[in-house]
Design a protein around this motif. Structure first.
Motif, PDB file in Angstrom:
ATOM      1  N   ALA A   1      21.873  29.971 -21.222  1.00 54.57           N
ATOM      2  CA  ALA A   1      21.970  28.536 -21.475  1.00 54.57           C
ATOM      3  C   ALA A   1      21.013  27.732 -20.611  1.00 54.57           C
ATOM      4  O   ALA A   1      20.625  26.617 -20.979  1.00 54.57           O
ATOM      5  CB  ALA A   1      23.403  28.068 -21.229  1.00 54.57           C
ATOM      6  N   TYR A   2      20.617  28.270 -19.482  1.00 50.07           N
ATOM      7  CA  TYR A   2      19.721  27.545 -18.577  1.00 50.07           C
ATOM      8  C   TYR A   2      18.255  27.780 -18.923  1.00 50.07           C
ATOM      9  O   TYR A   2      17.447  26.848 -18.903  1.00 50.07           O
ATOM     10  CB  TYR A   2      19.988  27.980 -17.143  1.00 50.07           C
ATOM     11  CG  TYR A   2      19.580  26.958 -16.098  1.00 50.07           C
ATOM     12  CD1 TYR A   2      20.407  25.886 -15.801  1.00 50.07           C
ATOM     13  CD2 TYR A   2      18.380  27.070 -15.406  1.00 50.07           C
ATOM     14  CE1 TYR A   2      20.052  24.948 -14.842  1.00 50.07           C
ATOM     15  CE2 TYR A   2      18.014  26.143 -14.447  1.00 50.07           C
ATOM     16  CZ  TYR A   2      18.861  25.080 -14.172  1.00 50.07           C
ATOM     17  OH  TYR A   2      18.502  24.151 -13.229  1.00 50.07           O
TER      18      TYR A   2
ATOM     19  N   PRO B   1      16.662  26.564 -23.066  1.00 50.17           N
ATOM     20  CA  PRO B   1      16.156  25.189 -23.208  1.00 50.17           C
ATOM     21  C   PRO B   1      14.914  24.934 -22.357  1.00 50.17           C
ATOM     22  O   PRO B   1      14.007  24.197 -22.774  1.00 50.17           O
ATOM     23  CB  PRO B   1      17.329  24.326 -22.726  1.00 50.17           C
ATOM     24  CG  PRO B   1      18.526  25.176 -22.863  1.00 50.17           C
ATOM     25  CD  PRO B   1      18.055  26.567 -22.596  1.00 50.17           C
TER      26      PRO B   1
ATOM     27  N   VAL C   1      20.914  17.980 -16.759  1.00 49.02           N
ATOM     28  CA  VAL C   1      20.745  19.300 -17.389  1.00 49.02           C
ATOM     29  C   VAL C   1      21.424  19.333 -18.752  1.00 49.02           C
ATOM     30  O   VAL C   1      20.885  19.865 -19.729  1.00 49.02           O
ATOM     31  CB  VAL C   1      21.312  20.410 -16.476  1.00 49.02           C
ATOM     32  CG1 VAL C   1      21.394  21.740 -17.217  1.00 49.02           C
ATOM     33  CG2 VAL C   1      20.441  20.561 -15.240  1.00 49.02           C
ATOM     34  N   LEU C   2      22.620  18.745 -18.827  1.00 44.40           N
ATOM     35  CA  LEU C   2      23.358  18.773 -20.083  1.00 44.40           C
ATOM     36  C   LEU C   2      22.711  17.882 -21.144  1.00 44.40           C
ATOM     37  O   LEU C   2      22.773  18.184 -22.344  1.00 44.40           O
ATOM     38  CB  LEU C   2      24.806  18.326 -19.841  1.00 44.40           C
ATOM     39  CG  LEU C   2      25.616  19.179 -18.848  1.00 44.40           C
ATOM     40  CD1 LEU C   2      27.003  18.590 -18.643  1.00 44.40           C
ATOM     41  CD2 LEU C   2      25.719  20.613 -19.329  1.00 44.40           C
TER      42      LEU C   2
ATOM     43  N   PRO D   1      18.352  18.878 -23.288  1.00 41.61           N
ATOM     44  CA  PRO D   1      17.988  19.362 -24.623  1.00 41.61           C
ATOM     45  C   PRO D   1      18.060  18.277 -25.695  1.00 41.61           C
ATOM     46  O   PRO D   1      17.223  18.247 -26.607  1.00 41.61           O
ATOM     47  CB  PRO D   1      19.032  20.466 -24.890  1.00 41.61           C
ATOM     48  CG  PRO D   1      19.498  20.879 -23.542  1.00 41.61           C
ATOM     49  CD  PRO D   1      19.478  19.643 -22.722  1.00 41.61           C
TER      50      PRO D   1
ATOM     51  N   VAL E   1      23.983  25.096 -24.039  1.00 40.10           N
ATOM     52  CA  VAL E   1      24.002  24.492 -22.705  1.00 40.10           C
ATOM     53  C   VAL E   1      25.422  24.086 -22.323  1.00 40.10           C
ATOM     54  O   VAL E   1      25.845  24.243 -21.172  1.00 40.10           O
ATOM     55  CB  VAL E   1      23.050  23.272 -22.649  1.00 40.10           C
ATOM     56  CG1 VAL E   1      23.228  22.508 -21.341  1.00 40.10           C
ATOM     57  CG2 VAL E   1      21.607  23.736 -22.775  1.00 40.10           C
TER      58      VAL E   1
ATOM     59  N   GLY F   1      27.182  27.123 -21.258  1.00 38.29           N
ATOM     60  CA  GLY F   1      26.666  27.575 -19.970  1.00 38.29           C
ATOM     61  C   GLY F   1      27.198  26.759 -18.816  1.00 38.29           C
ATOM     62  O   GLY F   1      27.548  27.306 -17.760  1.00 38.29           O
ATOM     63  N   GLY F   2      27.259  25.440 -18.991  1.00 34.47           N
ATOM     64  CA  GLY F   2      27.796  24.583 -17.935  1.00 34.47           C
ATOM     65  C   GLY F   2      29.245  24.905 -17.636  1.00 34.47           C
ATOM     66  O   GLY F   2      29.658  24.953 -16.465  1.00 34.47           O
TER      67      GLY F   2
END
Length: 579
Positions: free
Chosen positions: A189-190, A193, A370-371, A374, A387, A390-391
């Motif tokens: 997820a990191y 993107p 970060v969220l 994208p 993402v 992932g978070g």
């Protein structure tokens, strides 16, 4: 249901299903399973689990956000956390693993031949871990509230429920194998993107290289040069040279994060899950590789997120974006309250400048970067959904490790080792699960009333660990003569002076809505911020401990022999898991 929400539900709840399945398969049936996964985890698997434990909501959600807004100043987190891991892997973990105990307080209680030292260590562990867990719960609430259109509170309750199932049921065994899955989710997820955005901005698919590359628009201008020009035009500090306070504060902040990292009990516990000292060293090496995959990408994610944010709000130099024409991602994040606009001059346009009196972006929570990145970059919906998953994986994995550290310190170190030594293994396992349940409820309460944002709270937790646990472990391993009285006095004074300093400046950290950086004022001790003060607390800890040692009796001969034994490269001490 729109496409993004559908993808998000699929990504989030399919990963939750995997976590539940693993928890049931790896459920703990003994205290050995509950505290140390039976001591049978392989080095590669443990390395992945350490990576997930390590990359908390602060690493995944907040670190790149800090770098995005602080620029060069945000590098203290990269240097401190990574350097601290190396310090932990080289100077602490192998020796503690050879001693063969479950937990940090147990090691301190044995080494300093004192239940008093054990109890002080438990108190320090709980204070640091509870502070740290606030940031994880905040990350869970932020991710849920944005991507599933759930209220922050409801998202937090769902996260608590997920952790409850796999942490209480599986203990360290369940947490370990769940964290392996969570690592795969969060690193995908990191990096995915970041690859998309690097390719989009620079034409280079490798973010680490893209950060130092020229823009893909054919101008020949480097990304960082353009970013420097854009932020200075808006009145902000130059991105590539901005500092976090003065140079001393930068140094103290980095060192505080570094030694605080090396004293984190939930990460140290991971080294007790492997079958040997050699496996502990190997898992440390693997973990460093897995951690580096994210940490080397973070500067690119931060810089590119800031670049995209400014280009979205200020699409043409000198011409602001009309509020009514704001993009969909802007509207989505406004709903969470983490992004707020106030039309201060009544022109209907968004003005994003450094002057607080004129800046109409009154709130841009760093935790959203970060969220939101994208969506700002118009990436496909499945990437945005990934993402979100992932978070949540990052926040839940670290929260579980912290909860186990808190639970084991009470059930194993306090109840079993001090208060009720005749407790049966079955009862100890039950007490551990009850304690973890209470810890989850308490963590949820703190998540509902967080004192600041995720990485800010986490930085304070590292300072508390730096000032209390790290010096005790270092003296326990590398000083043969350090006494119990010296260790107790050192830990108490170290964490005491750090907490006193933090509360003295509580307006910086403990009033919701205040700036994480606060006022870089002369009221700080040599300009050292509360989050960086852990290194001063550590110096106090060491100094007081050695002063008390000089005034009293050194450790007895059998303790010196024990230290020589676990520091010796020869032989292997049988793990305490087998009792």
């Amino acid at each position: 249901m729109d496409e993004l929400k559908l993808y998000t539900y699929i990504a989030v709840f399919s990963t939750f299903a995997v976590y539940f399945g693993i928890a049931w398969w790896a459920r703990a049936s003994s205290t050995s399973d509950f505290y140390a996964a039976g001591g049978g985890v392989g080095p590669i698997q443990n390395g992945m689990a350490i990576g997930a434990d390590w990359m908390s909501a602060a690493s995944f959600i907040s670190m790149a956000g800090l770098i995005a807004f602080l620029g060069y100043g945000g590098s203290v987190f990269l240097m401190g956390w990574t350097g601290g891991y190396v310090l932990l892997a080289m100077c602490l973990a192998p020796y503690m693993r050879k001693h063969g105990k479950f937990t940090v307080p147990e090691f301190i209680g044995d080494r300093f031949y004192s239940d008093g030292a054990r109890i002080v260590a438990i108190a320090c562990l709980i204070i640091a871990s509870v502070t740290y867990i606030i940031g994880q719960m905040k990350g869970v609430g932020v991710a849920f509230s944005r991507f599933l259109d759930l209220p922050y509170e409801v998202g937090l309750y769902v996260g608590m429920g997920v952790v409850f199932v796999y942490a209480v049921l599986g203990g360290m065994k369940g947490i370990t194998y769940t964290q392996i899955a969570q690592y795969v989710v969060l690193i995908s997820a990191y990096t995915i993107p970041a690859i998309f955005i690097s390719l989009q901005l620079t034409g280079n698919p490798i973010p680490q290289i893209g950060l130092g590359s020229t823009l893909a628009d054919g101008s020949g201008v480097f990304l960082l040069d353009r970013l420097d020009a854009v932020v200075t035009d808006l009145g902000f500090k130059e991105y590539t040279t901005a500092k976090l306070g003065n140079s001393l504060n930068m140094f103290a902040y980095t060192l505080s994060l570094m030694i605080g990292t090396a004293g984190l009990p939930h990460v140290i516990m991971r080294f007790f899950t492997v079958p040997s000292v050699q496996a502990a060293r190997a898992s440390a090496g693997y973990a460093l590789v897995f951690i580096a995959l994210l940490y080397t990408v973070a500067p690119a994610v931060g810089a590119m997120a800031r670049f995209n944010l400014i280009n979205t709000i200020e699409p043409v130099a000198g011409e602001q974006l009309e509020y009514e024409k704001r993009p969909q991602w802007f509207k989505d994040w406004e709903k969470t309250g983490l992004l707020k606009f106030e039309d201060k001059n009544g022109d209907g346009k968004i003005q994003y400048v450094a002057d607080a009196e004129k800046n109409e972006m009154v709130t841009v929570d760093r935790d959203i970067m970060v969220l939101a990145n994208p969506s700002i970059a118009n990436l496909p919906n499945w990437v945005v959904a990934l993402v979100a998953a992932g978070g949540l994986a990052a926040a839940l994995s670290t929260a579980a490790g912290l909860l186990l550290a808190i639970s084991s310190s009470i059930s194993h170190d306090l109840m079993k080792s001090v208060l009720t030594p005749n407790m049966s293994e079955k009862k100890e396992l039950l007490v551990g699960r009850i304690t973890m349940t209470i810890a989850i409820l308490f963590a949820g309460y703190l998540g509902l009333h967080p004192p600041g944002f995720a990485a800010g709270t986490v930085a304070l937790a590292f300072g508390l660990a730096a000032s209390s646990i790290f010096p005790a472990l270092m003296m326990g391993i590398f000083s043969r003569t350090m006494s119990n009285k010296g260790a107790i006095a050192g830990m108490s004074s170290g964490i005491g002076v750090t907490m006193l300093y933090v509360f003295q400046h509580k307006g910086i950290m403990f009033i919701p809505g205040t700036s994480f950086l606060g006022d870089m004022s002369a009221n700080w001790f040599f300009g050292i911020s509360p989050e960086a003060f852990g290194v001063v607390g550590a110096l106090v800890n060491f100094s007081v401990a050695f002063i008390v040692l000089k005034m009293g009796e050194p450790a007895p001969k059998e303790i010196e022999d024990m230290v020589d034994n676990f520091r010796s490269p020869h032989g292997e001490i049988k793990a305490a898991h087998d009792h």
